[in-house]
Enzyme design. Structure first.
Site, PDB file in Angstrom:
ATOM      1  N   HIS A 139      -2.162   0.596  -9.553  1.00 47.16           N
ATOM      2  CA  HIS A 139      -2.681  -0.327  -8.526  1.00 47.16           C
ATOM      3  C   HIS A 139      -3.499  -1.466  -9.167  1.00 47.16           C
ATOM      4  O   HIS A 139      -4.701  -1.574  -8.943  1.00 47.16           O
ATOM      5  CB  HIS A 139      -3.538   0.448  -7.492  1.00 47.16           C
ATOM      6  CG  HIS A 139      -3.726  -0.305  -6.208  1.00 47.16           C
ATOM      7  ND1 HIS A 139      -3.904   0.313  -5.003  1.00 47.16           N
ATOM      8  CD2 HIS A 139      -3.755  -1.643  -5.942  1.00 47.16           C
ATOM      9  CE1 HIS A 139      -4.041  -0.583  -4.050  1.00 47.16           C
ATOM     10  NE2 HIS A 139      -3.955  -1.786  -4.600  1.00 47.16           N
ATOM     11  N   ARG A 170       0.872  -1.171   0.000  1.00 44.64           N
ATOM     12  CA  ARG A 170       0.000   0.000   0.000  1.00 44.64           C
ATOM     13  C   ARG A 170       0.910   1.223   0.000  1.00 44.64           C
ATOM     14  O   ARG A 170       2.024   1.156   0.536  1.00 44.64           O
ATOM     15  CB  ARG A 170      -0.900   0.053   1.250  1.00 44.64           C
ATOM     16  CG  ARG A 170      -2.024  -0.978   1.274  1.00 44.64           C
ATOM     17  CD  ARG A 170      -3.140  -0.622   0.286  1.00 44.64           C
ATOM     18  NE  ARG A 170      -4.251  -1.548   0.372  1.00 44.64           N
ATOM     19  CZ  ARG A 170      -4.440  -2.631  -0.376  1.00 44.64           C
ATOM     20  NH1 ARG A 170      -3.548  -2.962  -1.301  1.00 44.64           N
ATOM     21  NH2 ARG A 170      -5.515  -3.387  -0.223  1.00 44.64           N
ATOM     22  N   GLU A 229      -3.859   7.994  -4.422  1.00 45.40           N
ATOM     23  CA  GLU A 229      -4.307   7.302  -5.641  1.00 45.40           C
ATOM     24  C   GLU A 229      -5.648   7.857  -6.075  1.00 45.40           C
ATOM     25  O   GLU A 229      -6.528   8.035  -5.213  1.00 45.40           O
ATOM     26  CB  GLU A 229      -4.402   5.791  -5.382  1.00 45.40           C
ATOM     27  CG  GLU A 229      -3.038   5.187  -5.090  1.00 45.40           C
ATOM     28  CD  GLU A 229      -3.070   3.671  -4.817  1.00 45.40           C
ATOM     29  OE1 GLU A 229      -4.149   3.068  -4.954  1.00 45.40           O
ATOM     30  OE2 GLU A 229      -2.034   3.118  -4.481  1.00 45.40           O
TER      31      GLU A 229
HETATM   32  P1  NAP Z   1      -0.670 -12.164   4.339  1.00 44.76           P
HETATM   33  O1  NAP Z   1      -0.686 -13.573   3.878  1.00 44.76           O
HETATM   34  O2  NAP Z   1      -1.399 -11.789   5.567  1.00 44.76           O
HETATM   35  O3  NAP Z   1       0.863 -11.730   4.479  1.00 44.76           O
HETATM   36  C1  NAP Z   1       1.290 -10.562   5.079  1.00 44.76           C
HETATM   37  C2  NAP Z   1       2.719 -10.732   5.548  1.00 44.76           C
HETATM   38  O4  NAP Z   1       3.181  -9.474   6.062  1.00 44.76           O
HETATM   39  C3  NAP Z   1       2.883 -11.769   6.661  1.00 44.76           C
HETATM   40  O5  NAP Z   1       3.986 -12.556   6.393  1.00 44.76           O
HETATM   41  C4  NAP Z   1       3.144 -10.904   7.905  1.00 44.76           C
HETATM   42  O6  NAP Z   1       3.991 -11.526   8.832  1.00 44.76           O
HETATM   43  C5  NAP Z   1       3.850  -9.723   7.288  1.00 44.76           C
HETATM   44  N1  NAP Z   1       3.807  -8.575   8.175  1.00 44.76           N
HETATM   45  C6  NAP Z   1       2.740  -8.023   8.780  1.00 44.76           C
HETATM   46  N2  NAP Z   1       3.123  -6.994   9.543  1.00 44.76           N
HETATM   47  C7  NAP Z   1       4.467  -6.916   9.437  1.00 44.76           C
HETATM   48  C8  NAP Z   1       5.452  -6.070  10.006  1.00 44.76           C
HETATM   49  N3  NAP Z   1       5.123  -5.118  10.874  1.00 44.76           N
HETATM   50  N4  NAP Z   1       6.747  -6.277   9.658  1.00 44.76           N
HETATM   51  C9  NAP Z   1       7.078  -7.261   8.806  1.00 44.76           C
HETATM   52  N5  NAP Z   1       6.194  -8.094   8.230  1.00 44.76           N
HETATM   53  C10 NAP Z   1       4.910  -7.915   8.552  1.00 44.76           C
HETATM   54  O7  NAP Z   1      -1.230 -11.195   3.221  1.00 44.76           O
HETATM   55  P2  NAP Z   1      -1.111 -11.326   1.620  1.00 44.76           P
HETATM   56  O8  NAP Z   1      -2.296 -12.022   1.084  1.00 44.76           O
HETATM   57  O9  NAP Z   1       0.255 -11.828   1.260  1.00 44.76           O
HETATM   58  O10 NAP Z   1      -1.256  -9.761   1.231  1.00 44.76           O
HETATM   59  C11 NAP Z   1      -0.319  -8.835   1.719  1.00 44.76           C
HETATM   60  C12 NAP Z   1      -0.710  -7.420   1.368  1.00 44.76           C
HETATM   61  O11 NAP Z   1      -0.483  -7.174   0.002  1.00 44.76           O
HETATM   62  C13 NAP Z   1      -2.181  -7.045   1.546  1.00 44.76           C
HETATM   63  O12 NAP Z   1      -2.529  -6.777   2.886  1.00 44.76           O
HETATM   64  C14 NAP Z   1      -2.300  -5.804   0.685  1.00 44.76           C
HETATM   65  O13 NAP Z   1      -1.967  -4.641   1.407  1.00 44.76           O
HETATM   66  C15 NAP Z   1      -1.235  -6.044  -0.401  1.00 44.76           C
HETATM   67  N6  NAP Z   1      -1.873  -6.323  -1.711  1.00 44.76           N
HETATM   68  C16 NAP Z   1      -1.697  -5.445  -2.719  1.00 44.76           C
HETATM   69  C17 NAP Z   1      -2.295  -5.680  -3.946  1.00 44.76           C
HETATM   70  C18 NAP Z   1      -2.098  -4.740  -5.105  1.00 44.76           C
HETATM   71  O14 NAP Z   1      -2.974  -4.641  -5.945  1.00 44.76           O
HETATM   72  N7  NAP Z   1      -0.961  -4.084  -5.196  1.00 44.76           N
HETATM   73  C19 NAP Z   1      -3.105  -6.811  -4.129  1.00 44.76           C
HETATM   74  C20 NAP Z   1      -3.256  -7.689  -3.076  1.00 44.76           C
HETATM   75  C21 NAP Z   1      -2.631  -7.442  -1.866  1.00 44.76           C
HETATM   76  P3  NAP Z   1       3.483 -12.747   9.770  1.00 44.76           P
HETATM   77  O15 NAP Z   1       3.074 -13.846   8.839  1.00 44.76           O
HETATM   78  O16 NAP Z   1       4.694 -13.101  10.515  1.00 44.76           O
HETATM   79  O17 NAP Z   1       2.349 -12.230  10.566  1.00 44.76           O
END
Ligand code: NAP
Length: 326
Positions: free
Chosen positions: A285, A237, A266
């Site tokens: 995005h 984000r 955005e």
């Molecule tokens: P996820 O499976 O929940 O993975 C998030 C990861 O971030 C986990 O490994 C978590 O660690 C880590 N994390 C959380 N807080 C942290 C911190 N303070 N320091 C370091 N690592 C941290 O989520 P996902 O499905 O992979 O999606 C991740 C994010 O991608 C979404 O929340 C969204 O913001 C973004 N996204 C963007 C798009 C786009 O269009 N650009 C599309 C989809 C998603 P732990 O596992 O150890 O808790």
């Protein structure tokens, strides 16, 4: 009487039509909750909201006494005040999993496009400037066998690691709140502190959720730690990065280049300096935006919505504690 629902933004047409058959759905292309009279009127009696990005905060919830469920058509849910939703016994859902590979493809594409300067060279050819030998100033930087540092080794982070390790023979470093033994086994990934990752990576990929802990996670200090040749990719984000520090790091050549799918504002302001930089590749995005995946996300969000409206447990409920309170 049919239950009232608000749908907004990106709900795919067949899914929206199906919901419209079953519920009294008011669709909004965009909403400004402060001034949108029709929205506020419908909100008073709505039991469900489905869509992408609406800021669902205390103020909005105070005007939605009938609300049972807010169904986000995205995996990120930084637009939702989960604490307040839970307090009010309103379910919150998102769409994890169905978009993982698509987002990983986008981010890997962005990484390659930035390293190999694909948009810039595409413009070079199409603007008919390719009229002689290529020069070193047109060369890119290798991706294969380099080191990628992934910040946020969750679902998407691991799908990026899979591509990096198996597809491009890259060395994978990662940082997240907890260690991921599966990723270490499957992609030979090495857990690092954030500082170690920043110092040692050729590519730094940010893919954490936006939370109070990750807001402004990458700023001046972090860019200074990166290699001067580093390429920074943000797929998380916009607010996980201090954008003015990113601009400065690029201007002062603290880092080499950036690939950005997300921005602090955005759509991006037309006078944002990032848009003037040749070494920055931008996307609007579109991490999850393929025909197939947008449809899957809308379908999952609709399933969540319907479960919530009917008093069942939605497949991807964010705040299960709400069930105990009912
Ligand atoms: P996820 O499976 O929940 O993975 C998030 C990861 O971030 C986990 O490994 C978590 O660690 C880590 N994390 C959380 N807080 C942290 C911190 N303070 N320091 C370091 N690592 C941290 O989520 P996902 O499905 O992979 O999606 C991740 C994010 O991608 C979404 O929340 C969204 O913001 C973004 N996204 C963007 C798009 C786009 O269009 N650009 C599309 C989809 C998603 P732990 O596992 O150890 O808790």
């Amino acid at each position: 009487m049919k239950k009232k629902v608000i749908a907004y933004g990106r709900v795919e047409k067949p899914v929206l039509e199906d919901l419209q058959r079953k519920y009294d759905v008011k669709f909004f292309k965009g909403i400004n909750p402060k001034i949108d009279e029709a929205f506020l009127e419908h909100l008073k009696e709505s039991e469900g909201i489905i869509g992408l990005d609406l800021e669902v905060d205390k103020k909005l919830l105070a005007q939605a006494p009938m609300l049972k469920i807010v169904s986000n058509v995205s995996v990120g849910y930084n637009n939702l005040d989960i604490e307040e939703l839970t307090k009010r016994k309103v379910m919150a859902t998102n769409t994890p999993g169905v978009l993982t590979d698509t987002v990983a493809d986008t981010i890997f594409g962005l990484l390659i496009a930035t390293a190999r300067r694909i948009p810039e060279l595409d413009y070079f050819v199409k603007s008919r400037k390719w009229n002689g030998e290529l020069e070193p100033k047109h060369y890119g930087i290798d991706v294969h066998h380099k080191t990628v540092g992934i910040i946020g080794m969750g679902r998407i982070g691991q799908a990026i690691a899979q591509r990096a390790h198996h597809g491009f023979n890259m060395n994978v470093l990662y940082h997240s709140r907890s260690k991921k033994p599966e990723a270490e086994k499957n992609f030979s990934a090495t857990y690092c502190s954030l500082n170690e990752l920043l110092t040692n990576s050729d590519y730094v990929v940010l893919i954490t959720p936006l939370t109070a802990q990750t807001r402004g996670l990458i700023g001046k200090r972090e860019f200074q730690l990166m290699k001067q040749s580093a390429i920074f990719i943000n797929g998380s984000r916009g607010d996980t990065v201090i954008e003015k520090d990113l601009i400065e790091a690029l201007q002062t050549q603290e880092i080499a280049a950036a690939g950005l799918d997300v921005f602090q504002q955005e759509p991006v302001a037309f006078d944002n300096p990032l848009l003037e930089m040749k070494n920055v590749v931008t996307l609007p995005h579109v991490g999850s935006s393929t025909h197939e995946t947008e449809l899957k996300m809308s379908q999952l969000a609709a399933k969540n919505l319907e479960a919530g409206l009917n008093g069942n447990i939605p497949p991807t409920l964010i705040n299960p504690i709400v069930l105990k309170r009912n």
